[in-house]
Design a protein around this motif. Structure first.
Motif, mmCIF file in Angstrom:
data_model
loop_
_atom_site.group_PDB
_atom_site.id
_atom_site.type_symbol
_atom_site.label_atom_id
_atom_site.label_comp_id
_atom_site.label_asym_id
_atom_site.label_seq_id
_atom_site.Cartn_x
_atom_site.Cartn_y
_atom_site.Cartn_z
ATOM 1 N N LEU A 133 -23.804 7.749 -0.435
ATOM 2 C CA LEU A 133 -24.324 8.611 -1.507
ATOM 3 C C LEU A 133 -24.943 7.818 -2.651
ATOM 4 O O LEU A 133 -25.748 8.350 -3.404
ATOM 5 C CB LEU A 133 -23.216 9.515 -2.054
ATOM 6 C CG LEU A 133 -22.734 10.615 -1.122
ATOM 7 C CD1 LEU A 133 -21.621 11.415 -1.786
ATOM 8 C CD2 LEU A 133 -23.879 11.528 -0.708
ATOM 9 N N ILE A 134 -24.556 6.555 -2.791
ATOM 10 C CA ILE A 134 -25.148 5.707 -3.829
ATOM 11 C C ILE A 134 -25.403 4.309 -3.240
ATOM 12 O O ILE A 134 -24.725 3.342 -3.555
ATOM 13 C CB ILE A 134 -24.292 5.688 -5.112
ATOM 14 C CG1 ILE A 134 -25.008 4.960 -6.241
ATOM 15 C CG2 ILE A 134 -22.912 5.153 -4.885
ATOM 16 C CD1 ILE A 134 -24.396 5.180 -7.614
ATOM 17 N N PRO A 135 -26.392 4.239 -2.345
ATOM 18 C CA PRO A 135 -26.685 2.943 -1.714
ATOM 19 C C PRO A 135 -27.159 1.941 -2.756
ATOM 20 O O PRO A 135 -27.814 2.310 -3.733
ATOM 21 C CB PRO A 135 -27.788 3.274 -0.711
ATOM 22 C CG PRO A 135 -28.428 4.508 -1.231
ATOM 23 C CD PRO A 135 -27.342 5.269 -1.951
ATOM 24 N N HIS A 136 -26.805 0.713 -2.567
ATOM 25 C CA HIS A 136 -27.170 -0.364 -3.489
ATOM 26 C C HIS A 136 -26.642 -0.096 -4.891
ATOM 27 O O HIS A 136 -27.253 -0.469 -5.882
ATOM 28 C CB HIS A 136 -28.691 -0.589 -3.522
ATOM 29 C CG HIS A 136 -29.304 -0.682 -2.162
ATOM 30 N ND1 HIS A 136 -29.090 -1.760 -1.328
ATOM 31 C CD2 HIS A 136 -30.079 0.185 -1.482
ATOM 32 C CE1 HIS A 136 -29.725 -1.550 -0.190
ATOM 33 N NE2 HIS A 136 -30.329 -0.380 -0.255
ATOM 34 N N GLY A 137 -25.485 0.569 -4.972
ATOM 35 C CA GLY A 137 -24.889 0.903 -6.262
ATOM 36 C C GLY A 137 -24.470 -0.339 -7.027
ATOM 37 O O GLY A 137 -24.237 -1.408 -6.465
ATOM 38 N N PHE A 138 -24.375 -0.182 -8.325
ATOM 39 C CA PHE A 138 -23.981 -1.265 -9.224
ATOM 40 C C PHE A 138 -22.627 -0.926 -9.818
ATOM 41 O O PHE A 138 -22.471 0.098 -10.472
ATOM 42 C CB PHE A 138 -25.029 -1.425 -10.336
ATOM 43 C CG PHE A 138 -24.758 -2.596 -11.236
ATOM 44 C CD1 PHE A 138 -25.235 -3.852 -10.904
ATOM 45 C CD2 PHE A 138 -24.030 -2.445 -12.398
ATOM 46 C CE1 PHE A 138 -24.995 -4.947 -11.735
ATOM 47 C CE2 PHE A 138 -23.782 -3.518 -13.238
ATOM 48 C CZ PHE A 138 -24.258 -4.776 -12.907
ATOM 49 N N GLY A 139 -21.644 -1.775 -9.557
ATOM 50 C CA GLY A 139 -20.297 -1.533 -10.053
ATOM 51 C C GLY A 139 -19.615 -2.829 -10.429
ATOM 52 O O GLY A 139 -20.269 -3.878 -10.552
ATOM 53 N N PRO A 140 -18.307 -2.801 -10.588
ATOM 54 C CA PRO A 140 -17.584 -3.985 -11.027
ATOM 55 C C PRO A 140 -17.741 -5.186 -10.098
ATOM 56 O O PRO A 140 -17.707 -6.327 -10.556
ATOM 57 C CB PRO A 140 -16.132 -3.528 -11.104
ATOM 58 C CG PRO A 140 -16.062 -2.206 -10.455
ATOM 59 C CD PRO A 140 -17.433 -1.658 -10.408
ATOM 60 N N ALA A 141 -17.946 -4.937 -8.817
ATOM 61 C CA ALA A 141 -18.134 -6.047 -7.882
ATOM 62 C C ALA A 141 -19.432 -6.804 -8.143
ATOM 63 O O ALA A 141 -19.583 -7.952 -7.739
ATOM 64 C CB ALA A 141 -18.102 -5.528 -6.442
ATOM 65 N N ASN A 142 -20.366 -6.149 -8.835
ATOM 66 C CA ASN A 142 -21.655 -6.770 -9.095
ATOM 67 C C ASN A 142 -21.683 -7.627 -10.359
ATOM 68 O O ASN A 142 -22.670 -8.316 -10.618
ATOM 69 C CB ASN A 142 -22.745 -5.697 -9.212
ATOM 70 C CG ASN A 142 -22.857 -4.880 -7.947
ATOM 71 O OD1 ASN A 142 -22.266 -3.813 -7.867
ATOM 72 N ND2 ASN A 142 -23.552 -5.405 -6.965
ATOM 73 N N ILE A 143 -20.629 -7.575 -11.161
ATOM 74 C CA ILE A 143 -20.653 -8.337 -12.409
ATOM 75 C C ILE A 143 -19.624 -9.469 -12.418
ATOM 76 O O ILE A 143 -19.209 -9.944 -13.476
ATOM 77 C CB ILE A 143 -20.460 -7.415 -13.628
ATOM 78 C CG1 ILE A 143 -19.165 -6.623 -13.557
ATOM 79 C CG2 ILE A 143 -21.643 -6.476 -13.781
ATOM 80 C CD1 ILE A 143 -18.851 -5.817 -14.797
#
Length: 147
Positions: A133-143
């Motif tokens: 539902l949110i491909p390529h999402g940005f979350g805590p794993a990205n920072i």
């Protein structure tokens, strides 16, 4: 708990929504990894942007009840709540903001959370994963490199 039972919790929660402006009642049920269930409903406001989505209300309840790291599955249902039962035949998916919040929970919990997206009458149910539902999402794993 079966899919139908979790959807029934979401449908029941939707009937408790405060939706005088859109008249679109949304309920959300969240099941923990231990089988505990919490619910939430949308709460509108005359200034519109201050409203709260059902998913955020339910995520708040989940944090208080068992912790966001234990979220296993989510069911969302919405439609016409003006009668004694929730009505409507179109499946309801979380909005973009709620998808972002669910992604955050999924990354924190380390699992791709399943979301049951149901119609108001509960007859149509689509099963999705938050990663779909949110491909390529940005979350805590990205920072992780921000330290």
């Amino acid at each position: 708990m079966t899919d139908q039972q979790l959807v029934a919790h979401a449908r029941a929660a939707a009937l408790k929504a405060y939706a005088p402006y859109s008249r679109f009642f949304v309920g959300c049920a969240i099941e923990s990894v231990d089988g505990e269930v919490v619910t939430g409903a949308n709460m509108e406001n005359a200034s519109y942007r201050l409203g709260v989505c059902a998913e955020l209300a339910a995520l708040t309840a989940a944090q208080l009840a068992f912790g966001l790291d234990k979220v296993a599955r989510i069911a969302v249902a919405g439609g016409d709540g003006s009668g004694p039962e929730l009505a409507g035949n179109a499946s309801v998916t979380p909005c973009g903001g709620c998808r972002q919040s669910i992604l955050e929970v999924a990354q924190m919990a380390g699992r791709d959370i399943e979301i049951l997206c149901a119609s108001g009458d509960g007859k149509a149910v689509e099963t999705h994963r938050i990663a779909d539902l949110i491909p390529h999402g940005f979350g805590p794993a990205n920072i992780v490199d921000a330290s």
